[in-house]
Design an enzyme around this catalytic site. Sequence first.
Site, mmCIF file in Angstrom:
data_model
loop_
_atom_site.group_PDB
_atom_site.id
_atom_site.type_symbol
_atom_site.label_atom_id
_atom_site.label_comp_id
_atom_site.label_asym_id
_atom_site.label_seq_id
_atom_site.Cartn_x
_atom_site.Cartn_y
_atom_site.Cartn_z
ATOM 1 N N HIS A 197 -15.848 -17.965 -18.674
ATOM 2 C CA HIS A 197 -15.486 -18.225 -17.271
ATOM 3 C C HIS A 197 -15.720 -17.039 -16.354
ATOM 4 O O HIS A 197 -16.228 -17.175 -15.258
ATOM 5 C CB HIS A 197 -14.002 -18.589 -17.195
ATOM 6 C CG HIS A 197 -13.754 -20.006 -17.558
ATOM 7 N ND1 HIS A 197 -12.666 -20.417 -18.280
ATOM 8 C CD2 HIS A 197 -14.463 -21.096 -17.296
ATOM 9 C CE1 HIS A 197 -12.727 -21.709 -18.443
ATOM 10 N NE2 HIS A 197 -13.802 -22.150 -17.858
ATOM 11 N N ARG A 298 -27.420 -29.745 -16.141
ATOM 12 C CA ARG A 298 -26.636 -29.961 -17.362
ATOM 13 C C ARG A 298 -25.504 -30.929 -17.024
ATOM 14 O O ARG A 298 -24.410 -30.499 -16.645
ATOM 15 C CB ARG A 298 -26.041 -28.643 -17.855
ATOM 16 C CG ARG A 298 -27.031 -27.644 -18.432
ATOM 17 C CD ARG A 298 -26.299 -26.399 -18.912
ATOM 18 N NE ARG A 298 -27.072 -25.603 -19.836
ATOM 19 C CZ ARG A 298 -27.675 -24.450 -19.527
ATOM 20 N NH1 ARG A 298 -27.579 -23.962 -18.301
ATOM 21 N NH2 ARG A 298 -28.354 -23.782 -20.436
ATOM 22 N N ARG A 334 -30.712 -33.747 -17.271
ATOM 23 C CA ARG A 334 -30.610 -33.856 -18.725
ATOM 24 C C ARG A 334 -29.480 -34.805 -19.062
ATOM 25 O O ARG A 334 -28.373 -34.675 -18.511
ATOM 26 C CB ARG A 334 -30.349 -32.491 -19.344
ATOM 27 C CG ARG A 334 -30.137 -32.614 -20.853
ATOM 28 C CD ARG A 334 -30.059 -31.292 -21.525
ATOM 29 N NE ARG A 334 -28.766 -30.656 -21.318
ATOM 30 C CZ ARG A 334 -28.491 -29.424 -21.738
ATOM 31 N NH1 ARG A 334 -29.422 -28.714 -22.342
ATOM 32 N NH2 ARG A 334 -27.308 -28.895 -21.545
ATOM 33 N N GLU A 423 -35.965 -28.216 -28.678
ATOM 34 C CA GLU A 423 -34.914 -27.295 -29.119
ATOM 35 C C GLU A 423 -34.888 -27.201 -30.638
ATOM 36 O O GLU A 423 -34.249 -26.322 -31.201
ATOM 37 C CB GLU A 423 -33.551 -27.788 -28.637
ATOM 38 C CG GLU A 423 -33.504 -28.021 -27.136
ATOM 39 C CD GLU A 423 -32.116 -28.348 -26.635
ATOM 40 O OE1 GLU A 423 -31.482 -27.451 -26.090
ATOM 41 O OE2 GLU A 423 -31.680 -29.505 -26.800
ATOM 42 N N ASN A 446 -32.582 -21.403 -25.969
ATOM 43 C CA ASN A 446 -31.305 -20.970 -26.563
ATOM 44 C C ASN A 446 -31.128 -21.660 -27.918
ATOM 45 O O ASN A 446 -30.850 -21.026 -28.933
ATOM 46 C CB ASN A 446 -30.123 -21.349 -25.662
ATOM 47 C CG ASN A 446 -30.272 -20.827 -24.248
ATOM 48 O OD1 ASN A 446 -30.957 -19.846 -24.017
ATOM 49 N ND2 ASN A 446 -29.639 -21.489 -23.289
ATOM 50 N N ASP A 447 -31.280 -22.982 -27.906
ATOM 51 C CA ASP A 447 -31.121 -23.718 -29.163
ATOM 52 C C ASP A 447 -32.326 -23.537 -30.074
ATOM 53 O O ASP A 447 -32.187 -23.485 -31.295
ATOM 54 C CB ASP A 447 -30.871 -25.203 -28.887
ATOM 55 C CG ASP A 447 -29.397 -25.467 -28.626
ATOM 56 O OD1 ASP A 447 -28.565 -24.936 -29.390
ATOM 57 O OD2 ASP A 447 -29.070 -26.160 -27.652
ATOM 58 N N ARG A 457 -25.441 -19.727 -32.228
ATOM 59 C CA ARG A 457 -25.567 -19.076 -30.926
ATOM 60 C C ARG A 457 -24.233 -18.579 -30.382
ATOM 61 O O ARG A 457 -24.194 -17.850 -29.401
ATOM 62 C CB ARG A 457 -26.262 -19.994 -29.913
ATOM 63 C CG ARG A 457 -25.480 -21.198 -29.518
ATOM 64 C CD ARG A 457 -26.333 -22.166 -28.705
ATOM 65 N NE ARG A 457 -26.196 -21.975 -27.273
ATOM 66 C CZ ARG A 457 -26.686 -22.802 -26.371
ATOM 67 N NH1 ARG A 457 -27.368 -23.875 -26.745
ATOM 68 N NH2 ARG A 457 -26.516 -22.595 -25.089
ATOM 69 N N CYS A 494 -36.365 -23.893 -19.971
ATOM 70 C CA CYS A 494 -35.117 -23.880 -19.199
ATOM 71 C C CYS A 494 -34.011 -23.134 -19.941
ATOM 72 O O CYS A 494 -32.875 -23.117 -19.513
ATOM 73 C CB CYS A 494 -34.676 -25.296 -18.835
ATOM 74 S SG CYS A 494 -34.333 -26.318 -20.268
HETATM 75 C C1 PEP Z 1 -31.160 -24.408 -24.445
HETATM 76 O O1 PEP Z 1 -30.709 -24.732 -25.548
HETATM 77 O O2 PEP Z 1 -31.970 -23.467 -24.284
HETATM 78 C C2 PEP Z 1 -30.744 -25.120 -23.236
HETATM 79 C C3 PEP Z 1 -31.337 -24.909 -22.073
HETATM 80 O O3 PEP Z 1 -29.704 -25.976 -23.352
HETATM 81 P P1 PEP Z 1 -28.164 -25.493 -23.495
HETATM 82 O O4 PEP Z 1 -28.123 -24.008 -23.287
HETATM 83 O O5 PEP Z 1 -27.421 -26.244 -22.472
HETATM 84 O O6 PEP Z 1 -27.861 -25.924 -24.896
HETATM 85 MG MG MG Z 2 -29.675 -26.607 -25.754
#
Ligand code: PEP
Ligand code: MG
Length: 571
Positions: A197, A298, A334, A423, A446-447, A457, A494
Site C-alpha cells: 500500500h 487490471r 484484462r 505469462e 512478472n509472471d 514472485r 505490460c
Molecule cells: C505480469 O505478470 O507481468 C502482469 C502484467 O500481470 P500481473 O502483474 O498483474 O500478474
Molecule cells: Mg501476471
Amino acid sequence: MTAATVGAPGVLQGVGVGRRAVVGPVAQVRSAPDVPPDAAVQVDGRPATPQETHAAVESAFAEVAESLRAQSAAAGGTVGDVLAATAQMAADNALRTQVLARVDAGEPPVAALDGVVDMFAAMFTQAGGYLAERVTDLRSVRDRVVARVLGLPDPGVPRLARPSVVVARDLAPADTAALDLENVLAIVTELGGPTGHTAIIAGQLGLPCVVRVTGATGLEDGVEVAVDAAAGTVTPHPGADLRAELDRRRAADELLTADTAPGATADGHAVALLANVGTPADAERLGGSGAEGVGLFRTEVLFLERTQAPTVEEQAEAYAAVLRALDGRKVVVRTLDAGADKPLAFATQPDEENPALGVRGYRLVRPHPELLRTQLEALARAQEATGTTPWVMAPMIATADEARDFAAQARAAGVATVGVMVEVPAVALRARDVLAEVDFVSLGTNDLAQYTMATDRLRGELADLLDAWQPAVLDLVAATAAAGVEAGKPVGVCGESASDPLMALVLVGLGVTSLSMAAGALPAVRYAVRRHTHERCVAMAAAARAARSAADGRAAVLALADPQVRATLGL
Ligand code: PEP
Ligand code: MG
C-alpha cells in the site's frame, strides 16, 4: 544506481519505488502506544467497571471506523479507497465481537485486542498475497483502538512543521493519508514491499519512496538525508557531490515530463507507450501523462475487497468510466486475474497447495464459467454505452486451445479485438499457434519470470532469480516477439520490465510493438527510446541474449547506451 552512493559508508539500502530523489530532514513517525497488556481502563480517575470497559472498547472501534471513514471521504482516489478498506476492517463484526467476548470474560482490553489481532494476522499471513499485505492495516486498527480505549493520543505521523522525509517502521495507509502532503518530501520505511500500500500511495502522490530500508528507524529526527528511489538508497548527511547530482537529475526529470510526443525510436520506428491502470480514478489521472492509451487494465483491482461477485451493471459502469477517461485512445482490458498473489474471495480456490500453479487467471473458467461470461457481457455493454471499442485479453493462458476458446467467447459477446497474455513459458514457446487464434498478445513479464525461473514472485529474497534480465526470460520474450512479427500481429509488454528504460530498449530491439507501465515511468522510457535508433535497440537485444547472466546482459546493454541518456537517467 549512482556511482556517488553505491557502497558508501553509512548509506542505507532498500528497494526504491519509482525514480525520483530528494534531500530533506528526517521526521520519524510516532509508533504505537507502548502500554502493558494489562493496562486498566480509567473512568473519572478510577478503574472502570466491566460494563464501562465493554462500552469503552465498543465505542473505540466505532470511533476509529468513523474517523477512518471521514479521512477516506476527504482523501478520495486510491488513498480514499485504501482508507475505506481500513475503516471496513475497524468496523468488522468478527474482529470487534471476538475482542468484546474476551473482555467480557475478564481479559484486559489490550491483551484481548492483541490476542484477536494476532490470530487474524496469522490467518492473513497464511493466506498470502493481498491478504498478507493487509496485516499492516489490521495492526493500525489495533493501535488506534488501544489509544482510544486508554485515552492516549492517536498514534501516527507527527505534525510536520517543515518539508520532511517521513520515516517509519511501516506506514499504514491511514498514516499515509494523515500526512500533511505540503510538507512531505519522501517516504522511507523499514518494512513493506514495492507492491504494498505505501508504495502504491507514494506512487500515486508522486513522492520518492524507498521501502525495506534496514536501520531507517535508527535515523535521528532532523538529520538531513538524501532519498534516491532510483538507487533504492537513503544517505545521511549527503555531501555536495551527491546533492548536486540529485539536483541535476531533478531538473532533467522535469524536462523529460514535458515531452509527451508519441513513442518512437530516434529513426522513427513507432513503439506505443501505454499506461497500466486498476481503477477509473487511475485512468482519469492519466490526463497530461502522454500515455497513448491503457495497455493493461487490471480489472481484479476493482474487486479485491469483495466477498460477492460484482454484477454486470456495476462492472459495465466501471469499464465505461475507464473507456470515457481515455476518450477514444486504446484500452486493453484484462479479464479477472484472481488467485495466487491476487486472491478474490468470490473466485479463488480454497486450500490450494500451490496457488501460483493452480486454478488462477483464465483457468477459473473451469469452476466459475459465469464469471467470464458476466465480465464479457459487461464489457460489451460498456462498449455500447461509450461508443468506444476496448481490446480484451485473458491472463494465464497456457495453450492454443485455451486461447481459441477465450477468443470465441469474447467475439460471441461482441468484443472484436481479442488477445491473451504470455505469462506461461509454454505459450511463449508455442506463440505461433497461439497467435493464430487471437489478434494480439501481451507479455506479462512478472509472471513469465516467475514461471521461467521457478521463483515465487512474492519472495523478495530471491529477487536475483526473479529478474526479467535473465537470458532465459529474454529468450522467451524473443520467441514471442518473433512469432508476432511473422504473424504481423502486435506483441506488447505490460509487466514491470517495460518501465525500466534500459530494458525497454532491449524489448524494442526484440520486436515488441508496445510498452505498458505505471504512468510515472513513461517520461524516462520515452526519453530513452527516442534517443536510440532501432538498429541500436536490435544490437542491445542481441547483447542481452548473448550474455550468460542477468548482470552481464545488463552491463553489455548499458555499454551500448547513449552516454547522455545514461547520465540523465543515472543508469
Ligand atoms: C505480469 O505478470 O507481468 C502482469 C502484467 O500481470 P500481473 O502483474 O498483474 O500478474
Ligand atoms: Mg501476471
